[in-house]
Design a protein around this motif. Structure first.
Motif, mmCIF file in Angstrom:
data_model
loop_
_atom_site.group_PDB
_atom_site.id
_atom_site.type_symbol
_atom_site.label_atom_id
_atom_site.label_comp_id
_atom_site.label_asym_id
_atom_site.label_seq_id
_atom_site.Cartn_x
_atom_site.Cartn_y
_atom_site.Cartn_z
ATOM 1 N N ASP A 148 0.831 -1.198 0.000
ATOM 2 C CA ASP A 148 0.000 0.000 0.000
ATOM 3 C C ASP A 148 0.871 1.257 0.000
ATOM 4 O O ASP A 148 1.990 1.250 0.525
ATOM 5 C CB ASP A 148 -0.959 -0.008 1.192
ATOM 6 C CG ASP A 148 -0.315 0.483 2.478
ATOM 7 O OD1 ASP A 148 -0.223 1.707 2.665
ATOM 8 O OD2 ASP A 148 0.109 -0.358 3.296
ATOM 9 N N TRP A 195 -3.659 -0.123 -5.383
ATOM 10 C CA TRP A 195 -4.062 0.550 -4.152
ATOM 11 C C TRP A 195 -4.541 1.975 -4.471
ATOM 12 O O TRP A 195 -3.997 2.646 -5.335
ATOM 13 C CB TRP A 195 -2.905 0.629 -3.175
ATOM 14 C CG TRP A 195 -2.472 -0.694 -2.597
ATOM 15 C CD1 TRP A 195 -1.541 -1.537 -3.116
ATOM 16 C CD2 TRP A 195 -2.947 -1.302 -1.398
ATOM 17 N NE1 TRP A 195 -1.395 -2.642 -2.306
ATOM 18 C CE2 TRP A 195 -2.236 -2.522 -1.241
ATOM 19 C CE3 TRP A 195 -3.883 -0.934 -0.426
ATOM 20 C CZ2 TRP A 195 -2.458 -3.379 -0.160
ATOM 21 C CZ3 TRP A 195 -4.102 -1.792 0.650
ATOM 22 C CH2 TRP A 195 -3.402 -2.998 0.781
ATOM 23 N N VAL A 201 -8.782 -0.531 -2.499
ATOM 24 C CA VAL A 201 -8.091 -1.022 -3.682
ATOM 25 C C VAL A 201 -9.040 -1.004 -4.872
ATOM 26 O O VAL A 201 -10.261 -1.087 -4.729
ATOM 27 C CB VAL A 201 -7.547 -2.457 -3.478
ATOM 28 C CG1 VAL A 201 -6.427 -2.481 -2.460
ATOM 29 C CG2 VAL A 201 -8.662 -3.414 -3.074
#
Length: 705
Positions: A148, A195, A201
């Motif tokens: 992320d 992400w 997401v």
């Protein structure tokens, strides 16, 4: 009916007509295709046929007295502890995925940059794939990781069953070194993810059965929030079922604070449509269809061009790398003002781009020799370039770069120089070797030459050959000629210890041909061999073979050829068009039935490369070159070695099976091997790959030495 409605109706009708034509051609082909039953991937009849063929081939090759030494060398070199652990930057640290005798499936591990560059890094384990596979009774194969952009501690790990392209994605916490309880889990599918933030997401996958393109790729992108069931995901955008490649989300970061979420749609394999995600939906970027997003650096959006592009009064040639001001792009995606970065000369081509915090590194080829350049944005918006002093007459590849720092890693290799990893500080220009593969054979005994062969239309086709310095020009040198010739991919020399030890040291020579269809001289070199012009690539390859014979390096009795995937198609064509030129033909994970390739695995995605049977002219050409269809009785073909994988969900093992069955029907000798694992490759771990390599070298030794 509105204009948009008319266009939409026309397109839907055209797509439907094309589908009917393809289906009709497939039905017609089925009438004269006695081996179409081998397209049934896991039917008992097909599996029994594969088992019998494998047994026959292994009894020949594994009982050859040279096989044991070939296998031992392949395993030794493949598992060597002094291989270079190729780095991946992750939040200021270095990560690596490593396979070896203690971890055949592999281990994901991490260390600091300084420790990585030391002679013996002290790795910290993140995930043991062998232990995970054993605990879950799954044949897990590593397919990568994506972390992320906010905390950089939560990562989506991609796991494949047996090496296929379809993957399962599971969220992993690098701090706790465990999968996240109630984290993101995306069940098995051909899918991609990007992400948005640490709790969101974008996902492209087969949401409902049948929601894929005709080539099997997903085309619907949805947003998934943490803790949200997939059934409640919100659709963001979609492509079309008729698209050649599918639609996928992308995340671009500049290493500072700027993040751009983009959706990439692939109407065909070589065309792109990019849309920027905004607060109110999506906005189309008016980029040319044949272009790619290459990164984001300090508010500069990088775009590589595969076609000429005129925008805002400026024209850029195909093969160029340009930048766009990200603020301007966000403000008005329809009006794009581009600035040149890399502009190729007539013998040059763009290969790779790495982005650090403030600069980019571009790798390129000049007459098929590697170059690297650091480009720095200037206050007036232009870019200045500084060549990187790396070894000449070598292949230079990008490895990775620190998006939050200034360091980039490049690999340098050649036939005779072991692969070396170089560290480049893009800020200071300092470049130094960090790690080098130890020599695997005595390279002082050999030389590398570059020659050119004249194709029938007069095109000069370059090729590299590595051979013993004292080689006699009497036609007695066992020679393997390799090429790919498709999809704009360049083929360059690289160091291979097994090649040196098991082929060169036994008196053999090895050749890499840079035929049209590849990318060695830019987009035009690729496009010269598309669809009905593909015979040019086949002619180029045959011209190189004839040139090797004319130079008295080898003779047809001592000349073998080798290629995989699209290169497997090339091998099949050369077998059928020039059986008199070769005595060994290695065909790896190939396409071979070009009348039905669109209906096998992901074949429909490659219509832009090969053409379609729905077009009469293209159909006629495909039938004329299709190796499966062009095999003839009474022709003295050289015995080929054809290998594939049951788990290949990209090309599919069906091509190789049917080709072998047709050879058997004609009474022509052949060897066929189908691994039950490996995907579109030679194995899922080092030992599986070693076995395939040992079989291949044993085959070429039997035929040529």
């Amino acid at each position: 009916m509105s204009g948009v409605g008319v266009r939409g109706w026309w397109r839907a009708g055209a797509v439907a007509l094309a589908a009917v034509m393809i289906a009709a051609c497939g039905h017609e082909a089925a009438q004269d295709d006695p081996f179409q039953w081998l397209e049934e991937l896991d039917s008992p009849r097909a599996k029994a046929w594969v088992a019998a063929e494998n047994d026959k081939t292994l009894r020949v090759l594994e009982q050859d007295p040279r096989y044991a030494d070939n296998l031992a060398a392949a395993k030794e070199l493949g598992n060597a502890p002094d291989r270079i652990p190729m780095p991946r930057f992750a939040n200021g640290a270095i990560e690596n995925f490593w396979q070896g005798p203690d971890h055949p499936r592999g281990i994901w591990r991490t260390t600091s940059v300084a420790d990585y560059e030391s002679p013996q890094p002290n790795w910290s384990k993140l995930l043991d794939l062998d232990a995970l596979a054993e605990a879950e009774q799954k044949n897990w194969v590593w397919k990568g990781v994506d972390c992320d952009p906010v905390t950089r501690k939560r990562c989506l790990v991609s796991l494949s069953e047996g090496g296929e392209d379809a993957v399962t994605l599971r969220e992993f916490d690098v701090a706790t070194k465990e999968f996240v309880t109630d984290g993101f889990v995306l069940p098995r599918s051909k899918q991609s993810v990007a992400w948005v933030d640490d709790n969101t997401v974008l996902v492209s996958r087969e949401w409902q059965s049948g929601e894929t393109t005709t080539s099997g790729y997903p085309f619907i992108v949805k947003q998934v929030r943490r803790g949200q069931p997939l059934t409640e995901a919100v659709e963001i955008t979609r492509g079309d079922k008729s698209d050649g490649l599918g639609t996928q989300p992308l995340l671009l970061e500049d290493g500072k604070a700027l993040r751009l979420n983009v959706v990439q749609r692939g109407p065909s394999f070589f065309e792109r449509q990019f849309s920027l995600l905004t607060g109110s939906g999506t906005a189309r970027l008016e980029l040319p269809p044949k272009s790619d997003l290459a990164g984001l650096v300090g508010n500069h959006l990088l775009v590589s061009l595969r076609q000429d592009w005129t925008t805002e009064g400026a024209t850029f040639r195909a093969g160029s790398l340009v930048s766009l001001n990200a603020d301007e792009v966000i403000k008005n995606p329809q009006r794009l003002r581009a600035t040149p970065i890399y502009l190729p000369g007539p013998t040059e081509t763009l290969e790779g781009v790495l982005a650090t915090r403030d600069r980019i590194v571009v790798t390129s080829l000049n007459d098929v020799r590697g170059r690297a350049t650091v480009y720095t944005p200037q206050p007036d918006g232009s870019w200045s370039g500084a060549p990187v002093p790396l070894p000449d007459n070598a292949t230079i590849d990008t490895v990775d770069a620190d998006p939050q720092g200034s360091v980039a890693y490049l690999s340098v290799t050649s036939f005779l120089e072991p692969t070396t990893l170089w560290s480049l500080d893009t800020g200071t220009g300092r470049v130094q070797p960090v790690k080098t593969t130890p020599p695997r054979f005595d390279s002082s005994r050999y030389v590398v030459e570059q020659h050119k062969a004249a194709s029938p239309d007069g095109t000069q086709v370059p090729y590299f050959i590595v051979h013993a310095a004292d080689m006699k020009l009497d036609g007695t040198t066992p020679t393997i000629l390799h090429a790919y010739g498709g999809f704009g991919l360049s083929q360059t020399p690289s160091y291979d210890g097994l090649l040196g030890r098991r082929w060169l040291e036994r008196g053999g020579a090895f050749v890499v041909a840079n035929i049209r269809g590849g990318g060695e001289f830019g987009p035009a070199w690729h496009e010269a061999a598309l669809t009905t012009n593909r015979q040019r690539a086949f002619d180029d390859f045959a011209a190189v073979g004839k040139d090797l014979i004319a130079r008295d390096i080898t003779t047809p009795q001592r000349l073998g050829i080798l290629g995989g995937s699209n290169g497997g198609l090339l091998m099949g064509v050369e077998l059928t068009q020039h059986p008199e030129l070769w005595n060994a033909v290695g065909i790896q994970v190939p396409l071979l039935d070009m009348m039905r390739y669109e209906q096998i695995a992901a074949g429909a995605s490659w219509v832009g490369e090969y053409g379609t049977v729905a077009d009469p002219a293209q159909r006629a050409f495909l039938e004329s070159i299709s190796p499966y269809r062009q095999l003839r009785s009474g022709v003295p073909y050289p015995e080929p070695f054809i290998w594939t994988s049951t788990k290949d969900d990209r090309v599919g093992p069906q091509h190789a099976r049917k080709f072998a069955a047709r050879l058997a029907e004609l009474g022509t000798p052949y060897l066929f091997y189908e691994a039950d694992q490996g995907g579109h490759g030679s194995g899922t771990n080092i030992d599986e790959k070693a076995r395939t390599s040992a079989l291949e070298y044993t085959y070429f030794m039997r035929r040529l030495m």
